[in-house]
Write a protein that holds these residues in place. Structure first.
Motif: not given
Ligand SMILES: [Zn+2]
Ligand SMILES: [Zn+2]
Length: 433
Positions: A349-353, A356-361, A395-398
């Motif tokens: 959950e944390q990584a998902k949240k 989004l910001r990283v993807m926007e960037e 890959i973006f995890g906890q």
């Protein structure tokens, strides 16, 4: 207590019927769009080179515009038009073509005061209530070029050369352009009389369909492919031999321009179009292995008088977009490279949240990203990345959220590297080069 009557029907939910698109009206899915983009792109490029401006007219017009302009053929078109009655009592038609719409706009906006001739292009959907058979749609698309305000035969030739160039750039094989003239009001009437006379004497020798055509629209006699009618057609009087002097010299001038440009046309004295607004030059271009008609047009000097206040000469044509796309697809004439994709995977959950910001960037920096955030497992997301042939996966995890890092994985080699989140744009761009 009332006894509930058993109906005998099963308890299963009734099967829901799925909606379908209306008959003869197709979806154009994302996977098909590259071909459409290609066609439109080439058309717009040519429009720029030949100095045509884009015009867009409404899908709906007052039905009278088409009824007036299509003249004798009205009865046929009446049945083929989609008519909409408004609550206010207006009778509107979904455009079966744009020629009349463009001419309507020309008068409505007093465009004759601007630069002449008025050269415009347009593309979009048209509507005809056809029997949906192979290649015939009720919603179909055309790409049009029109030149309004000049009688010069040079413009007839320019329109033909332009459509020819268009189809050549689309790499359509087996192109055959046919050219003819339909004369003017005076010589056409004279010719039609001669044609009726000729076929009138042969009434017993022509097929049933042709007998009907003779009554309604004798020009349609040339459409017949019945064996009994073919030799009669070959010996029939043709328009070319019956032109008045003015039409004759106009047509000769068109052909001279075409020849000067080494244009490989085939004269076809039986190429006709039933619409009343056509005058003089008429052309049709066939192509593909089936030799289907893919572009057609000609001069339509009379249209202006039918729907406007005065005579304004014009010439134009239309390209059938579905037919052209079918040919370029079936012959694999263009290969579209899949865009390089970066696939973004989040775990937890944390990584998902934060993801989004990283993807926007990344997107803000112009990097194309795909993702499927609904999938939770790493395996499922990696599978999706593989399926779309992603070059890189992030890959973006906890753990990465906590350490402010991200894993970058090369899908071809399987090599992975842990990099600082602040360097992600830079690293991705470097690897894409
Ligand atoms: Zn004439
Ligand atoms: Zn016949």
């Amino acid at each position: 207590m009332k006894k509930i009557k058993k109906t005998g029907k099963s308890d299963k939910k009734p099967k829901k019927e799925l909606f379908q698109s209306p008959r003869g009206m197709a979806d154009i899915l994302p996977v098909q769009q590259p071909w459409w983009d290609k066609l439109i792109g080439i058309g717009q490029e040519l429009a720029g080179l030949y100095d045509f401006g884009r015009i867009e007219t409404p899908i709906l017009e007052f039905a009278g515009i088409f009824e007036k302009s299509l003249g004798e053929a009205t009865e046929v078109l009446e049945k083929q038009m989609f008519i909409v009655k408004t609550k206010g009592g207006d009778r509107l038609a979904m455009r079966p073509e744009t020629t009349a719409s463009v001419m309507r706009a020309y008068f409505q906006h007093h465009l004759s005061y601007g630069q002449q001739p008025f050269k415009v292009y347009s593309f979009g959907p048209m509507f005809r209530y056809e029997h949906p058979q192979a290649g015939r749609f009720r919603q179909f698309h055309q790409f049009n070029f029109d030149i309004i305000g000049d009688t010069d035969p040079l413009y007839d030739a320019q329109i033909i050369l332009l459509f020819w160039r268009f189809l050549q750039l689309l790499k359509i094989p087996g192109l055959t352009p046919q050219v003819n003239t339909v004369g003017c009001r005076v010589c056409r009437q004279h010719y039609l009389r001669r044609l009726k006379e000729y076929y009138g004497k042969l009434k017993n020798k022509i097929c049933k369909d042709c007998q009907r055509r003779l009554e309604i629209n004798p020009l349609r006699l040339f459409d017949c492919k019945e064996e009994q009618c073919l030799p009669l057609k070959a010996a029939a009087p043709n328009m070319l031999d019956n032109l008045c002097q003015a039409c004759n010299s106009h047509f000769r001038a068109v052909l001279e321009h075409l020849e000067e440009n080494k244009f490989p046309y085939e004269p076809n004295p039986f190429l006709v179009r039933g619409l009343d607004y056509y005058s003089r030059t008429f052309f049709e271009i066939f192509g593909g292995s089936e030799k289907t008609a893919i572009a057609a047009g000609g001069r339509y000097d009379y249209l202006s008088e039918m729907i406007g206040p005065r005579l304004v000469p014009a010439v134009g044509g239309a390209l059938g977009m579905e037919r052209v796309i079918e040919i370029i697809k079936s012959e694999s004439l263009f290969i579209f490279k899949a865009p390089v994709k970066i696939y973004f995977i989040t775990i937890g959950e944390q990584a998902k949240k934060c993801g989004l910001r990283v993807m926007e960037e990344l997107r803000h920096a112009g990097v194309k990203i795909a993702e499927s955030l609904g999938k939770d497992s790493l395996k499922a997301q990696l599978g999706a990345a593989d399926k779309m042939k992603a070059k890189l996966v992030l890959i973006f995890g906890q753990k990465e959220v906590f350490e402010e890092t991200i894993i970058i994985r090369d899908m071809a080699s399987g090599a992975q590297e842990n990099i600082a989140l602040s360097r992600v744009v830079e690293e991705v761009k470097k690897r894409l080069r």
